[in-house]
Scaffold this motif. Structure first.
Motif, PDB file in Angstrom:
ATOM      1  N   HIS A  55       0.852  -1.196   0.000  1.00  0.00           N
ATOM      2  CA  HIS A  55       0.000   0.000   0.000  1.00  0.00           C
ATOM      3  C   HIS A  55       0.887   1.245   0.000  1.00  0.00           C
ATOM      4  O   HIS A  55       1.902   1.249   0.675  1.00  0.00           O
ATOM      5  N   PRO A  56       0.608   2.280  -0.730  1.00  0.00           N
ATOM      6  CA  PRO A  56      -0.584   2.534  -1.538  1.00  0.00           C
ATOM      7  C   PRO A  56      -0.450   2.132  -3.002  1.00  0.00           C
ATOM      8  O   PRO A  56      -1.287   2.487  -3.829  1.00  0.00           O
ATOM      9  N   HIS A  57       0.563   1.398  -3.348  1.00  0.00           N
ATOM     10  CA  HIS A  57       0.819   1.074  -4.756  1.00  0.00           C
ATOM     11  C   HIS A  57       0.569  -0.388  -5.104  1.00  0.00           C
ATOM     12  O   HIS A  57       1.063  -0.873  -6.124  1.00  0.00           O
ATOM     13  N   ALA A  58      -0.191  -1.092  -4.284  1.00  0.00           N
ATOM     14  CA  ALA A  58      -0.490  -2.507  -4.564  1.00  0.00           C
ATOM     15  C   ALA A  58      -1.212  -2.621  -5.902  1.00  0.00           C
ATOM     16  O   ALA A  58      -2.163  -1.889  -6.165  1.00  0.00           O
ATOM     17  N   ILE A  59      -0.757  -3.536  -6.758  1.00  0.00           N
ATOM     18  CA  ILE A  59      -1.383  -3.666  -8.072  1.00  0.00           C
ATOM     19  C   ILE A  59      -2.690  -4.440  -8.005  1.00  0.00           C
ATOM     20  O   ILE A  59      -3.509  -4.330  -8.905  1.00  0.00           O
ATOM     21  N   GLY A  60      -2.879  -5.227  -6.971  1.00  0.00           N
ATOM     22  CA  GLY A  60      -4.094  -6.015  -6.832  1.00  0.00           C
ATOM     23  C   GLY A  60      -4.683  -5.889  -5.455  1.00  0.00           C
ATOM     24  O   GLY A  60      -4.720  -6.875  -4.716  1.00  0.00           O
ATOM     25  N   PRO A  61      -5.170  -4.715  -5.076  1.00  0.00           N
ATOM     26  CA  PRO A  61      -5.622  -4.518  -3.701  1.00  0.00           C
ATOM     27  C   PRO A  61      -6.918  -5.237  -3.344  1.00  0.00           C
ATOM     28  O   PRO A  61      -7.287  -5.280  -2.186  1.00  0.00           O
ATOM     29  N   PHE A  62      -7.595  -5.834  -4.322  1.00  0.00           N
ATOM     30  CA  PHE A  62      -8.910  -6.417  -4.060  1.00  0.00           C
ATOM     31  C   PHE A  62      -8.931  -7.939  -4.028  1.00  0.00           C
ATOM     32  O   PHE A  62      -9.975  -8.536  -3.914  1.00  0.00           O
ATOM     33  N   GLY A  63      -7.786  -8.561  -4.149  1.00  0.00           N
ATOM     34  CA  GLY A  63      -7.772 -10.026  -4.190  1.00  0.00           C
ATOM     35  C   GLY A  63      -6.569 -10.570  -3.464  1.00  0.00           C
ATOM     36  O   GLY A  63      -5.931  -9.869  -2.674  1.00  0.00           O
ATOM     37  N   PRO A  64      -6.233 -11.811  -3.770  1.00  0.00           N
ATOM     38  CA  PRO A  64      -5.042 -12.401  -3.151  1.00  0.00           C
ATOM     39  C   PRO A  64      -3.788 -11.686  -3.636  1.00  0.00           C
ATOM     40  O   PRO A  64      -3.825 -10.963  -4.641  1.00  0.00           O
ATOM     41  N   PRO A  65      -2.670 -11.873  -2.962  1.00  0.00           N
ATOM     42  CA  PRO A  65      -1.431 -11.230  -3.401  1.00  0.00           C
ATOM     43  C   PRO A  65      -1.075 -11.653  -4.827  1.00  0.00           C
ATOM     44  O   PRO A  65      -1.393 -12.770  -5.254  1.00  0.00           O
ATOM     45  N   PRO A  66      -0.423 -10.774  -5.583  1.00  0.00           N
ATOM     46  CA  PRO A  66      -0.007 -11.137  -6.945  1.00  0.00           C
ATOM     47  C   PRO A  66       0.921 -12.349  -6.914  1.00  0.00           C
ATOM     48  O   PRO A  66       1.657 -12.570  -5.955  1.00  0.00           O
ATOM     49  N   THR A  67       0.855 -13.126  -7.971  1.00  0.00           N
ATOM     50  CA  THR A  67       1.724 -14.284  -8.145  1.00  0.00           C
ATOM     51  C   THR A  67       2.381 -14.170  -9.512  1.00  0.00           C
ATOM     52  O   THR A  67       2.055 -13.273 -10.294  1.00  0.00           O
ATOM     53  N   ALA A  68       3.284 -15.083  -9.811  1.00  0.00           N
ATOM     54  CA  ALA A  68       3.967 -15.047 -11.107  1.00  0.00           C
ATOM     55  C   ALA A  68       4.352 -16.450 -11.531  1.00  0.00           C
ATOM     56  O   ALA A  68       4.308 -17.394 -10.735  1.00  0.00           O
ATOM     57  N   LEU A  69       4.743 -16.563 -12.788  1.00  0.00           N
ATOM     58  CA  LEU A  69       5.334 -17.784 -13.318  1.00  0.00           C
ATOM     59  C   LEU A  69       6.637 -17.395 -14.005  1.00  0.00           C
ATOM     60  O   LEU A  69       6.696 -16.386 -14.711  1.00  0.00           O
ATOM     61  N   SER A  70       7.657 -18.203 -13.794  1.00  0.00           N
ATOM     62  CA  SER A  70       8.943 -17.978 -14.459  1.00  0.00           C
ATOM     63  C   SER A  70       8.793 -18.256 -15.951  1.00  0.00           C
ATOM     64  O   SER A  70       7.808 -18.858 -16.388  1.00  0.00           O
ATOM     65  N   ALA A  71       9.776 -17.832 -16.731  1.00  0.00           N
ATOM     66  CA  ALA A  71       9.744 -18.082 -18.174  1.00  0.00           C
ATOM     67  C   ALA A  71       9.661 -19.579 -18.465  1.00  0.00           C
ATOM     68  O   ALA A  71       8.938 -20.006 -19.374  1.00  0.00           O
ATOM     69  N   ALA A  72      10.362 -20.396 -17.701  1.00  0.00           N
ATOM     70  CA  ALA A  72      10.315 -21.853 -17.905  1.00  0.00           C
ATOM     71  C   ALA A  72       8.922 -22.397 -17.591  1.00  0.00           C
ATOM     72  O   ALA A  72       8.403 -23.261 -18.316  1.00  0.00           O
ATOM     73  N   GLN A  73       8.309 -21.897 -16.524  1.00  0.00           N
ATOM     74  CA  GLN A  73       6.947 -22.328 -16.184  1.00  0.00           C
ATOM     75  C   GLN A  73       5.961 -21.887 -17.264  1.00  0.00           C
ATOM     76  O   GLN A  73       5.053 -22.637 -17.626  1.00  0.00           O
ATOM     77  N   VAL A  74       6.139 -20.676 -17.771  1.00  0.00           N
ATOM     78  CA  VAL A  74       5.270 -20.163 -18.831  1.00  0.00           C
ATOM     79  C   VAL A  74       5.346 -21.075 -20.057  1.00  0.00           C
ATOM     80  O   VAL A  74       4.332 -21.419 -20.661  1.00  0.00           O
ATOM     81  N   THR A  75       6.564 -21.484 -20.421  1.00  0.00           N
ATOM     82  CA  THR A  75       6.746 -22.355 -21.583  1.00  0.00           C
ATOM     83  C   THR A  75       6.015 -23.681 -21.398  1.00  0.00           C
ATOM     84  O   THR A  75       5.324 -24.157 -22.304  1.00  0.00           O
ATOM     85  N   ARG A  76       6.138 -24.274 -20.223  1.00  0.00           N
ATOM     86  CA  ARG A  76       5.465 -25.552 -19.949  1.00  0.00           C
ATOM     87  C   ARG A  76       3.946 -25.385 -19.945  1.00  0.00           C
ATOM     88  O   ARG A  76       3.221 -26.201 -20.517  1.00  0.00           O
TER      89      ARG A  76
END
Length: 174
Positions: free
Chosen positions: A84-105
């Motif tokens: 806060h105050p710059h959270a990109i997703g203040p209305f849901g669970p915390p942001p998550t990500a996938l690595s480039a290798a995970q994205v490929t799979r």
């Protein structure tokens, strides 16, 4: 304003720059602003997809890939995007990500899903199909099939492009 699931495909260097900006900023501003052509709004499709795929008997590997495509991996530290105050997703669970290798799979497995065949396993009548699906599918204007197929195609193409460009994916609700 409706809260919907968002995805952004970004290079690892961009994410590192955002982390550095957040650390250097007095109020934790990560300067998060991926290009609009690299952002996808999935609306509320993810939970409905999952339910439809379960009903259709999609195998575990492809169902897991679909879940990973829409839930990300909490192991990647994105706390700097959730401050806060710059959270990109203040209305849901915390942001998550996938690595480039995970994205490929994930892109590979999404490409193997015959989504029209998945949808064909539903009752032919949209009202009956929507009732079976649940998750508000009865409120989808035009019926669930067109909505789900259009969003699935967009997701699959988004992941394929991210994979080809060796990008990470960041997921959040906004």
């Amino acid at each position: 304003m409706a809260v919907t699931q968002q995805l952004a495909r970004v290079p690892a260097e961009y994410l590192a720059a955002c982390r550095q900006s957040a650390g250097a900023s007095t109020d934790g501003d990560p300067d998060w602003d991926p290009p609009s052509e690299d952002v996808l709004d999935l609306d509320w499709a993810p939970d409905v997809w999952e339910r439809v795929c379960e009903l259709a008997g999609l195998d575990n590997a492809h169902l897991a890939a679909l879940r990973q495509a829409t839930k990300g991996d909490p192991a990647i530290d994105l706390g700097f995007l959730n401050t806060h105050p710059h959270a990109i997703g203040p209305f849901g669970p915390p942001p998550t990500a996938l690595s480039a290798a995970q994205v490929t799979r994930v892109a590979e497995l999404l490409g193997q899903i015959d989504f029209p065949a998945v949808l064909a396993r539903l009752p032919t009548e949209d009202t009956e199909a929507a009732s079976l699906i649940g998750h508000g599918a009865d409120k989808i204007v035009g019926g669930p099939r067109k909505y789900l197929l259009g969003h699935f195609i967009a997701l699959r193409e988004f992941y394929l492009a991210a994979s080809q460009r060796h990008l990470l994916l960041v997921l959040w609700w906004d």
